[in-house]
Design a protein around this motif. Sequence first.
Motif, PDB file in Angstrom:
ATOM      1  N   HIS A  10      99.455  56.982 -18.848  1.00 37.50           N
ATOM      2  CA  HIS A  10      98.125  57.265 -18.297  1.00 37.50           C
ATOM      3  C   HIS A  10      97.774  56.148 -17.323  1.00 37.50           C
ATOM      4  CE1 HIS A  10      94.245  58.852 -17.779  1.00 37.50           C
ATOM      5  NE2 HIS A  10      94.232  59.579 -18.875  1.00 37.50           N
ATOM      6  N   ILE A  11      97.567  56.511 -16.064  1.00 38.42           N
ATOM      7  CA  ILE A  11      97.354  55.485 -15.036  1.00 38.42           C
ATOM      8  C   ILE A  11      95.897  55.053 -14.903  1.00 38.42           C
ATOM      9  CG2 ILE A  11      99.410  56.233 -13.762  1.00 38.42           C
ATOM     10  CD1 ILE A  11      95.891  56.838 -12.382  1.00 38.42           C
ATOM     11  N   LYS A  12      94.982  55.621 -15.716  1.00 38.38           N
ATOM     12  CA  LYS A  12      93.584  55.154 -15.709  1.00 38.38           C
ATOM     13  C   LYS A  12      93.486  53.657 -15.953  1.00 38.38           C
ATOM     14  CE  LYS A  12      93.122  55.295 -20.565  1.00 38.38           C
ATOM     15  NZ  LYS A  12      92.250  55.012 -21.658  1.00 38.38           N
ATOM     16  N   THR A  13      94.484  53.092 -16.656  1.00 39.28           N
ATOM     17  CA  THR A  13      94.442  51.670 -17.002  1.00 39.28           C
ATOM     18  C   THR A  13      94.602  50.781 -15.779  1.00 39.28           C
ATOM     19  OG1 THR A  13      95.366  52.197 -19.156  1.00 39.28           O
ATOM     20  CG2 THR A  13      95.498  49.884 -18.475  1.00 39.28           C
TER      21      THR A  13
ATOM     22  N   LEU B 281     103.088  61.402 -14.762  1.00 42.16           N
ATOM     23  CA  LEU B 281     101.925  60.531 -14.912  1.00 42.16           C
ATOM     24  C   LEU B 281     100.757  61.335 -15.462  1.00 42.16           C
ATOM     25  CD1 LEU B 281     102.062  58.803 -11.399  1.00 42.16           C
ATOM     26  CD2 LEU B 281     102.965  57.889 -13.562  1.00 42.16           C
ATOM     27  N   THR B 282      99.828  60.641 -16.093  1.00 48.60           N
ATOM     28  CA  THR B 282      98.559  61.240 -16.503  1.00 48.60           C
ATOM     29  C   THR B 282      97.436  60.583 -15.711  1.00 48.60           C
ATOM     30  OG1 THR B 282      99.459  61.414 -18.748  1.00 48.60           O
ATOM     31  CG2 THR B 282      97.095  61.822 -18.465  1.00 48.60           C
ATOM     32  N   CYS B 283      96.495  61.397 -15.228  1.00 49.61           N
ATOM     33  CA  CYS B 283      95.300  60.889 -14.554  1.00 49.61           C
ATOM     34  C   CYS B 283      94.075  61.435 -15.258  1.00 49.61           C
ATOM     35  CB  CYS B 283      95.275  61.334 -13.089  1.00 49.61           C
ATOM     36  SG  CYS B 283      96.607  60.624 -12.091  1.00 49.61           S
ATOM     37  N   GLN B 284      92.992  60.668 -15.223  1.00 51.63           N
ATOM     38  CA  GLN B 284      91.750  61.108 -15.866  1.00 51.63           C
ATOM     39  C   GLN B 284      90.754  61.646 -14.848  1.00 51.63           C
ATOM     40  OE1 GLN B 284      91.970  61.420 -18.894  1.00 51.63           O
ATOM     41  NE2 GLN B 284      89.991  61.398 -19.917  1.00 51.63           N
ATOM     42  N   THR B 285      90.978  61.356 -13.579  1.00 54.08           N
ATOM     43  CA  THR B 285      90.082  61.875 -12.551  1.00 54.08           C
ATOM     44  C   THR B 285      90.914  62.509 -11.444  1.00 54.08           C
ATOM     45  OG1 THR B 285      90.029  59.947 -11.068  1.00 54.08           O
ATOM     46  CG2 THR B 285      88.523  59.898 -12.956  1.00 54.08           C
TER      47      THR B 285
ATOM     48  N   LEU C 274      99.686  65.091 -14.438  1.00 55.83           N
ATOM     49  CA  LEU C 274      98.817  65.834 -15.352  1.00 55.83           C
ATOM     50  C   LEU C 274      97.415  65.252 -15.255  1.00 55.83           C
ATOM     51  CD1 LEU C 274      98.032  67.541 -17.933  1.00 55.83           C
ATOM     52  CD2 LEU C 274      98.914  65.621 -19.277  1.00 55.83           C
ATOM     53  N   ILE C 275      96.426  66.093 -14.957  1.00 53.08           N
ATOM     54  CA  ILE C 275      95.024  65.656 -14.993  1.00 53.08           C
ATOM     55  C   ILE C 275      94.442  66.126 -16.315  1.00 53.08           C
ATOM     56  CG2 ILE C 275      92.769  65.708 -13.853  1.00 53.08           C
ATOM     57  CD1 ILE C 275      94.204  66.459 -11.249  1.00 53.08           C
ATOM     58  N   SER C 276      94.176  65.183 -17.218  1.00 52.61           N
ATOM     59  CA  SER C 276      93.729  65.524 -18.576  1.00 52.61           C
ATOM     60  C   SER C 276      92.208  65.575 -18.623  1.00 52.61           C
ATOM     61  CB  SER C 276      94.275  64.492 -19.573  1.00 52.61           C
ATOM     62  OG  SER C 276      93.947  63.171 -19.168  1.00 52.61           O
ATOM     63  N   TYR C 277      91.632  66.455 -17.820  1.00 54.58           N
ATOM     64  CA  TYR C 277      90.179  66.479 -17.658  1.00 54.58           C
ATOM     65  C   TYR C 277      89.758  67.851 -17.145  1.00 54.58           C
ATOM     66  CZ  TYR C 277      85.739  64.022 -17.204  1.00 54.58           C
ATOM     67  OH  TYR C 277      84.457  63.587 -17.397  1.00 54.58           O
ATOM     68  N   ASN C 278      88.640  68.351 -17.645  1.00 52.53           N
ATOM     69  CA  ASN C 278      88.045  69.600 -17.142  1.00 52.53           C
ATOM     70  C   ASN C 278      87.514  69.394 -15.728  1.00 52.53           C
ATOM     71  OD1 ASN C 278      88.432  71.077 -19.490  1.00 52.53           O
ATOM     72  ND2 ASN C 278      86.335  70.839 -20.244  1.00 52.53           N
ATOM     73  N   LEU C 279      88.075  70.090 -14.770  1.00 54.19           N
ATOM     74  CA  LEU C 279      87.584  69.999 -13.392  1.00 54.19           C
ATOM     75  C   LEU C 279      86.648  71.164 -13.113  1.00 54.19           C
ATOM     76  CD1 LEU C 279      90.901  68.975 -11.598  1.00 54.19           C
ATOM     77  CD2 LEU C 279      89.007  67.505 -12.300  1.00 54.19           C
ATOM     78  N   LEU C 280      85.495  70.838 -12.557  1.00 54.17           N
ATOM     79  CA  LEU C 280      84.407  71.817 -12.399  1.00 54.17           C
ATOM     80  C   LEU C 280      83.662  71.582 -11.098  1.00 54.17           C
ATOM     81  CD1 LEU C 280      82.634  71.506 -15.848  1.00 54.17           C
ATOM     82  CD2 LEU C 280      83.342  73.680 -14.859  1.00 54.17           C
TER      83      LEU C 280
ATOM     84  N   GLU D 262     105.832  65.224 -25.471  1.00 48.13           N
ATOM     85  CA  GLU D 262     105.594  64.071 -24.594  1.00 48.13           C
ATOM     86  C   GLU D 262     104.436  63.252 -25.142  1.00 48.13           C
ATOM     87  OE1 GLU D 262     104.468  65.848 -20.769  1.00 48.13           O
ATOM     88  OE2 GLU D 262     102.359  65.448 -21.265  1.00 48.13           O
ATOM     89  N   HIS D 263     104.308  62.006 -24.641  1.00 41.93           N
ATOM     90  CA  HIS D 263     103.208  61.138 -25.066  1.00 41.93           C
ATOM     91  C   HIS D 263     102.570  60.473 -23.854  1.00 41.93           C
ATOM     92  CE1 HIS D 263     100.919  58.963 -28.099  1.00 41.93           C
ATOM     93  NE2 HIS D 263     101.045  57.881 -27.358  1.00 41.93           N
ATOM     94  N   ARG D 264     101.238  60.313 -23.943  1.00 46.75           N
ATOM     95  CA  ARG D 264     100.464  59.647 -22.888  1.00 46.75           C
ATOM     96  C   ARG D 264      99.920  58.326 -23.438  1.00 46.75           C
ATOM     97  NH1 ARG D 264      98.041  64.041 -24.447  1.00 46.75           N
ATOM     98  NH2 ARG D 264      96.014  63.021 -24.670  1.00 46.75           N
ATOM     99  N   SER D 265     100.339  57.225 -22.875  1.00 44.38           N
ATOM    100  CA  SER D 265      99.805  55.910 -23.263  1.00 44.38           C
ATOM    101  C   SER D 265      99.370  55.177 -22.005  1.00 44.38           C
ATOM    102  CB  SER D 265     100.884  55.108 -24.007  1.00 44.38           C
ATOM    103  OG  SER D 265     100.540  53.728 -24.031  1.00 44.38           O
ATOM    104  N   GLY D 266      98.149  54.650 -22.026  1.00 44.48           N
ATOM    105  CA  GLY D 266      97.656  53.925 -20.857  1.00 44.48           C
ATOM    106  C   GLY D 266      97.648  52.428 -21.046  1.00 44.48           C
TER     107      GLY D 266
END
Lengths: 358, 358
Positions: free
Chosen positions: A45-48, A66-70, A86-92, A224-228
């Motif tokens: 998770h690249i938010k870090t 990669l995982t992104c939060q935004t 992967l964007i692990s967030y509801n986009l609206l 798979e696993h997501r670690s930031g």
Amino acid sequence: MTTLAEEVVRTFGSPSLMIDLDRVDRNIARLQAACEAAGLANRPHIKTHKSPDLARRQREAGARGLTCQTLGEAEVMAQAGLTDILISYNLLGADKLGRLTGLLRRTALTVSSDHPAVVVGLAEAAQAAGRVLDVVVECDTGRGRAGVATPGEAVALARLIADAPSLRFAGVLLYPPEDGTAATQAFLDAAQEGLRGEGLAAGIVSTGGTPNLRHLGEVRGATEHRSGTSIFNDRMMVACGAATLDDCALEVVTTVVSRATPTRGVLDAGSKTLTADPGGGLDGYGLIREYPQARIHKLAEEHGFLDLSGVAAGPEVGTVVRVVPNHVCVVVNMADRLVATRGGRIVGEIPVAARGRR
Amino acid sequence: MTTLAEEVVRTFGSPSLMIDLDRVDRNIARLQAACEAAGLANRPHIKTHKSPDLARRQREAGARGLTCQTLGEAEVMAQAGLTDILISYNLLGADKLGRLTGLLRRTALTVSSDHPAVVVGLAEAAQAAGRVLDVVVECDTGRGRAGVATPGEAVALARLIADAPSLRFAGVLLYPPEDGTAATQAFLDAAQEGLRGEGLAAGIVSTGGTPNLRHLGEVRGATEHRSGTSIFNDRMMVACGAATLDDCALEVVTTVVSRATPTRGVLDAGSKTLTADPGGGLDGYGLIREYPQARIHKLAEEHGFLDLSGVAAGPEVGTVVRVVPNHVCVVVNMADRLVATRGGRIVGEIPVAARGRR
């Protein structure tokens, strides 16, 4: 004799964020090895770090994606040529969905969703891009955060995704509670059974969290696993046993700017640097490497107030110290760059390129 | 029917920071009037907005000068042509002092100090600039933050300043505790007497704090006041009686992105937007204008978790709401721009120009 921290302050000013690339590389390698040992793909998770440079290091070490939060983080990563995001967030909303269409035209993406209204928007965005978008269903297996609350809802949402011509049901996104392997397994097994009944299959079963690395591989069926946080680590990770202080690769370099009395001092790192994040109940707002008995007991915006009553000989005004922060992800987000060091020398600076982007 | 908040999200994305310029102007005018009524010069603290545009509004309304908490803030203000800047912070180290020399060559400044080591550095920086630097002595009259601890130390430091050829002793900087007028008066009177004994006089006696506006003018001998938060106000200022909710000019515009259950919801404003600042013990991390009974009870980095158990009909996924933050100064610092509105319309954007500068 000038210390590395003093050299950082002289060159980049005080306070600055300093990372040790040797530790960063070791942390990246350790996460990769742990995922491989558990038979899981590594999707950090690249938010870090919010940095394409550091994301590239993670990919080169073997990370699958990669995982992104935004959405903004994903845009910055894609712009830098990084793929499998992967964007692990509801986009609206019109702004986000319009940008998602633009991003989809340039790169393949996976996005998570926990609600039918989100699926409707994602389908429109993908259709506008003329691409098929992979969607995973976010499931809440006990944390009470985002995610559908029951396996039945997960299956219903997967059905909705699969029925949208511009979407593909790609799997499930989990963020198991730290003591929640059993509950997560029960949720996942029930969801998988329901999916089979619908003729659907979860290609991705994604788990997450740096503290959960100790349970890596325990959820049967995970892929798979997501670690930031593990790329840098912090006081929270030390407190929960996921890392040692020697694994903490980022330090806030800060100067003692005031010493009113023998037991009081002030750092030039306050809540606009260290943040008010209590780190889940830690004592104070960071650990001073050179004065571990000192307590950063209170923050003003540009002041960190020190209780030095436990310190035999406190630091003079002008002393430069290194602070391991409570929660590194939010501290990085306060800065525009990280000062990179290796073997006790400054080797460059790394922009926090995705800061402020959403 | 589109709300202003929805229009902001459509144009600038979610989350965004929105300010109401009518309220901003009213807040600026109220502070100016209060200072004038008390016979004090108004020196607003720009740490709250970090914007030359807003500082200019404050000057045009009658402010004598500006207060900055970082050298970077002062550099940005001076670059924009603003003058009469007080930096209420101990400046130390080669990087800061070199920049101070550069800034002094361009503009007149006043800087505070609470320690002989700081005075030595300031004298060198001023000498290098070939200018005389005004220095005020920061005094701690009870908060236990920065500042000399006794009137005697204040006088000794004033003597040191006055004896440095490149420095001029300009006065004292106070930040009275909210119930500390008497203690502050006693400290100030003793310091003034000591100064007279040295043939020195405090031209500037600067008080500070928005909550202290209720005590404005109570410290005899004060010449000016520094207030930052009052330009926007926030939940903390409402809680302490310094403002009403109607005076809160900045709102975080954010979207409900998840509704797992009837009593739970998630905003897309988390600790990277609202910050973890508890606002001195407030309930939750902000007040939702449209749902004042909702509690933002927990934050993840990009999630604000809602407890909607007290709300009859909670917001749907996709609903845009406005949040009055706990502590506006640290929230502004998370953003690169403010969306400016007036009379229900978007009228522009204001860069948070001094963010990330120290």
